[in-house]
Design an enzyme around this catalytic site. Structure first.
Site, PDB file in Angstrom:
ATOM      1  N   ASP A   1     -35.781  30.636 102.363  1.00 31.23           N
ATOM      2  CA  ASP A   1     -35.283  31.600 103.948  1.00 31.23           C
ATOM      3  C   ASP A   1     -33.787  30.703 104.770  1.00 31.23           C
ATOM      4  O   ASP A   1     -33.992  29.622 104.463  1.00 31.23           O
ATOM      5  CB  ASP A   1     -36.652  32.043 104.942  1.00 31.23           C
TER       6      ASP A   1
ATOM      7  N   ASP B   1     -32.870  31.341 108.321  1.00 27.38           N
ATOM      8  CA  ASP B   1     -33.405  30.887 109.661  1.00 27.38           C
ATOM      9  C   ASP B   1     -34.388  30.880 110.213  1.00 27.38           C
ATOM     10  O   ASP B   1     -35.381  30.945 109.862  1.00 27.38           O
ATOM     11  CB  ASP B   1     -33.027  32.006 110.770  1.00 27.38           C
TER      12      ASP B   1
END
Length: 272
Positions: free
Chosen positions: A8, A10
């Site tokens: 991922d 953010d």
């Protein structure tokens, strides 16, 4: 040893200032040197991720739009999934009881109905930005996802409205405390990673993944080794209590963990 690593962006790979740290970039290069395939699994748009990837000089597959698109190392589309046009039409045209802003994504970019400069702070690294447009003018058959940004309590109330209107025709999840996503039914990072793994001749057991929000739940829960960030949403930690929690994204915890994993794979890991 894992053969595919999914990240991922953010709250996970990116630091709080939305940049990649030097140690993180160096560690990603070390993974490639070990012939471990990389994929960035994010809610961000592929147009933005291509720019970011170009600055890193790294080969990586892209899972974007929270699993609605997969792109190869060469930029070819390996998988695509759009919102049901009736769902997109309902979401874009209904007068929802919310103060949250609506954002619509398709292959051409990110669209919203008004200027919201504060949202651009998360995109300073790439310069990617929204286009202001009449949301209702967007063709419903070309929408990959829709998200709402605002106060968390307001978004929880909005989720109830959306569930009642859409029933079982879409997948709703929080990609951040202040962001509620409307995704295609069955569309998520986990299902996309399964498609990519199969394409590469691997199984999900051959993968490790890192994430911090509820849009990472399916991905983290399905791989051979899922790692949750120390700054993760409490709901994610509660949903996957059997997974290890590492350090904070601000301390480049992914790099810290992977350095230990590469150098001392048989020793227990401590985020301290």
């Amino acid at each position: 040893m894992a053969r595919l690593a999914a990240f991922d962006m953010d709250g996970t790979l990116l630091m709080p200032d939305h940049h990649l740290g030097r140690e993180t970039i160096a560690t990603l290069s070390r993974l490639r040197e070990r012939d471990i395939t990389l994929t960035f699994a994010t809610g961000r748009h592929v147009l933005e991720m291509r720019h970011i990837l170009g600055t890193l000089s790294l080969d990586a597959y892209l899972i974007t739009g929270n699993g609605t698109r997969i792109h190869s190392l060469e930029g070819d589309v390996l998988h695509r999934q759009d919102l049901d046009p009736q769902v997109a039409d309902t979401v874009m045209h209904h007068a929802w009881d919310t103060r949250a802003s609506m954002h619509v994504f398709n292959d051409n970019g990110w669209f919203t109905g008004q200027e919201i400069p504060a949202l651009l702070q998360a995109h300073v690294y790439s310069g990617f930005r929204y286009q202001v447009i009449d949301i209702k003018s967007i063709p419903a058959h070309q929408v990959t996802k829709i998200c709402f940004c605002g106060d968390h309590d307001d978004l929880i109330r909005l989720r109830i409205q959306l569930n009642e209107a859409l029933e079982e025709r879409a997948h709703l999840c929080f990609s951040a405390v202040d962001c509620l996503e409307v995704l295609p039914l069955g569309g998520n990072k986990g299902s996309a990673l399964a498609v990519l793994s199969n394409h590469l001749g691997l199984s999900l057991a051959d993968c490790m993944a890192f994430g911090d929000a509820m849009n990472d739940r399916e991905m983290l829960g399905s791989v051979g080794r899922g790692l949750i960030m120390g700054n993760a949403m409490p709901q994610l930690i509660a949903a996957l209590p059997h997974l290890s929690v590492i350090g904070h994204c601000g301390n480049q915890a992914v790099s810290h963990f992977l350095t230990h994993w590469l150098d001392n794979p048989h020793l227990p890991y401590s985020p301290e």
